[in-house]
Design a protein around this motif. Structure first.
Motif, PDB file in Angstrom:
ATOM      1  N   GLU A  86       0.936  -1.319   0.049  1.00 48.27           N
ATOM      2  CA  GLU A  86      -0.030   0.178   0.043  1.00 48.27           C
ATOM      3  C   GLU A  86       0.925   1.102   0.040  1.00 48.27           C
ATOM      4  OE1 GLU A  86      -3.871  -1.345   2.436  1.00 48.27           O
ATOM      5  OE2 GLU A  86      -2.002  -0.878   3.763  1.00 48.27           O
ATOM      6  N   VAL A  87       0.584   2.390  -0.687  1.00 51.54           N
ATOM      7  CA  VAL A  87       1.169   3.341  -0.599  1.00 51.54           C
ATOM      8  C   VAL A  87       0.268   4.630  -0.434  1.00 51.54           C
ATOM      9  CG1 VAL A  87       2.210   4.993  -2.435  1.00 51.54           C
ATOM     10  CG2 VAL A  87       2.453   2.726  -2.910  1.00 51.54           C
ATOM     11  N   ALA A  88       0.983   5.686   0.549  1.00 50.81           N
ATOM     12  CA  ALA A  88       0.486   6.919   1.066  1.00 50.81           C
ATOM     13  C   ALA A  88       1.216   7.966   0.730  1.00 50.81           C
ATOM     14  CB  ALA A  88       0.054   6.736   2.407  1.00 50.81           C
ATOM     15  N   VAL A  89       0.752   9.027   0.293  1.00 53.00           N
ATOM     16  CA  VAL A  89       1.641  10.268   0.004  1.00 53.00           C
ATOM     17  C   VAL A  89       1.227  11.113   1.430  1.00 53.00           C
ATOM     18  CG1 VAL A  89       2.069  12.381  -1.463  1.00 53.00           C
ATOM     19  CG2 VAL A  89       1.377  10.150  -2.570  1.00 53.00           C
ATOM     20  N   VAL A  90       2.302  11.667   1.882  1.00 51.96           N
ATOM     21  CA  VAL A  90       2.256  12.495   3.045  1.00 51.96           C
ATOM     22  C   VAL A  90       3.112  13.771   2.999  1.00 51.96           C
ATOM     23  CG1 VAL A  90       1.840  10.735   4.475  1.00 51.96           C
ATOM     24  CG2 VAL A  90       4.019  11.326   4.406  1.00 51.96           C
ATOM     25  N   PRO A  91       2.715  14.777   3.881  1.00 50.39           N
ATOM     26  CA  PRO A  91       3.894  16.023   3.845  1.00 50.39           C
ATOM     27  C   PRO A  91       5.095  15.490   4.379  1.00 50.39           C
ATOM     28  CG  PRO A  91       1.720  16.559   4.826  1.00 50.39           C
ATOM     29  CD  PRO A  91       1.558  15.154   4.313  1.00 50.39           C
ATOM     30  N   GLY A  92       6.249  15.870   3.892  1.00 50.79           N
ATOM     31  CA  GLY A  92       7.324  15.548   4.470  1.00 50.79           C
ATOM     32  C   GLY A  92       7.807  16.138   5.841  1.00 50.79           C
ATOM     33  N   ASP A  93       8.814  15.706   6.416  1.00 50.92           N
ATOM     34  CA  ASP A  93       9.135  16.207   7.676  1.00 50.92           C
ATOM     35  C   ASP A  93      10.705  16.530   7.539  1.00 50.92           C
ATOM     36  OD1 ASP A  93      10.089  16.771  10.352  1.00 50.92           O
ATOM     37  OD2 ASP A  93       8.585  15.521  11.164  1.00 50.92           O
ATOM     38  N   ARG A  94      11.146  17.553   7.447  1.00 44.01           N
ATOM     39  CA  ARG A  94      12.514  18.100   7.251  1.00 44.01           C
ATOM     40  C   ARG A  94      13.405  17.505   8.567  1.00 44.01           C
ATOM     41  NH1 ARG A  94      14.684  18.306   2.650  1.00 44.01           N
ATOM     42  NH2 ARG A  94      14.884  20.616   1.771  1.00 44.01           N
ATOM     43  N   THR A  95      13.030  17.663   9.616  1.00 43.31           N
ATOM     44  CA  THR A  95      13.628  17.191  10.447  1.00 43.31           C
ATOM     45  C   THR A  95      13.901  15.692  10.623  1.00 43.31           C
ATOM     46  OG1 THR A  95      11.943  16.779  12.213  1.00 43.31           O
ATOM     47  CG2 THR A  95      12.982  18.955  12.189  1.00 43.31           C
ATOM     48  N   VAL A  96      12.985  14.920  10.062  1.00 44.52           N
ATOM     49  CA  VAL A  96      13.447  13.384   9.834  1.00 44.52           C
ATOM     50  C   VAL A  96      14.167  12.957   8.569  1.00 44.52           C
ATOM     51  CG1 VAL A  96      12.416  11.146   9.798  1.00 44.52           C
ATOM     52  CG2 VAL A  96      11.131  12.978  10.935  1.00 44.52           C
ATOM     53  N   ALA A  97      13.662  13.677   7.460  1.00 40.59           N
ATOM     54  CA  ALA A  97      14.437  13.534   6.444  1.00 40.59           C
ATOM     55  C   ALA A  97      15.351  14.454   5.773  1.00 40.59           C
ATOM     56  CB  ALA A  97      13.445  12.985   5.253  1.00 40.59           C
ATOM     57  N   ARG A  98      16.273  15.064   6.641  1.00 42.83           N
ATOM     58  CA  ARG A  98      16.992  16.544   6.335  1.00 42.83           C
ATOM     59  C   ARG A  98      18.107  15.927   5.215  1.00 42.83           C
ATOM     60  NH1 ARG A  98      17.567  15.568  11.774  1.00 42.83           N
ATOM     61  NH2 ARG A  98      19.522  14.819  12.645  1.00 42.83           N
ATOM     62  N   HIS A  99      18.408  14.499   5.358  1.00 39.03           N
ATOM     63  CA  HIS A  99      19.408  14.154   4.466  1.00 39.03           C
ATOM     64  C   HIS A  99      18.871  14.087   2.859  1.00 39.03           C
ATOM     65  CE1 HIS A  99      17.284  10.649   5.596  1.00 39.03           C
ATOM     66  NE2 HIS A  99      17.835  10.113   4.645  1.00 39.03           N
ATOM     67  N   LYS A 100      17.697  14.452   2.711  1.00 35.45           N
ATOM     68  CA  LYS A 100      17.451  14.100   1.473  1.00 35.45           C
ATOM     69  C   LYS A 100      16.838  15.729   0.980  1.00 35.45           C
ATOM     70  CE  LYS A 100      15.644   9.643   2.223  1.00 35.45           C
ATOM     71  NZ  LYS A 100      14.626   8.415   1.678  1.00 35.45           N
ATOM     72  N   ALA A 101      17.134  15.782  -0.324  1.00 35.13           N
ATOM     73  CA  ALA A 101      17.045  17.209  -0.767  1.00 35.13           C
ATOM     74  C   ALA A 101      15.750  17.502  -1.052  1.00 35.13           C
ATOM     75  CB  ALA A 101      17.805  17.506  -2.104  1.00 35.13           C
ATOM     76  N   ASP A 102      14.726  16.547  -1.671  1.00 33.71           N
ATOM     77  CA  ASP A 102      13.349  16.852  -2.017  1.00 33.71           C
ATOM     78  C   ASP A 102      12.376  16.169  -1.062  1.00 33.71           C
ATOM     79  OD1 ASP A 102      14.056  14.358  -2.664  1.00 33.71           O
ATOM     80  OD2 ASP A 102      12.841  14.575  -4.852  1.00 33.71           O
ATOM     81  N   ALA A 103      12.489  16.333   0.264  1.00 30.21           N
ATOM     82  CA  ALA A 103      11.769  15.645   1.340  1.00 30.21           C
ATOM     83  C   ALA A 103      10.475  16.411   1.675  1.00 30.21           C
ATOM     84  CB  ALA A 103      12.616  15.422   2.350  1.00 30.21           C
TER      85      ALA A 103
END
Length: 78
Positions: A24-41
């Motif tokens: 199953e797939v879900a699209v959610v708003p990103g969280d820069r504190t969790v995924a700060r190592h990813k440029a387009d999070a």
């Protein structure tokens, strides 16, 4: 740390899925504190096993998701 509460998002699975063995797939708003190592999070694609809805979910950025879907369409995972 969790990006979002998985029980509070809208999970989707393929309309071609007829059995219990699917993801199953879900699209959610990103969280820069969790995924700060990813440029387009700013937006994340969560993937989980439909048989284990309380289990872990993997998070991918839009560019990672697009690369995966492109690979599937190109038959790279045959």
């Amino acid at each position: 740390m969790s990006i979002v509460d998985p029980s509070r998002v809208m999970w989707r699975k393929s309309s071609l899925s007829t059995g219990g063995d699917c993801v199953e797939v879900a699209v959610v708003p990103g969280d820069r504190t969790v995924a700060r190592h990813k440029a387009d999070a700013d937006e994340l694609y969560l993937v989980r096993d439909s048989k284990d809805p309380n289990g872990p979910a993997l998070a991918f950025t839009r560019s990672e998701w697009d690369a995966f879907v492109g690979g599937v369409k190109a038959g790279e995972f045959g």
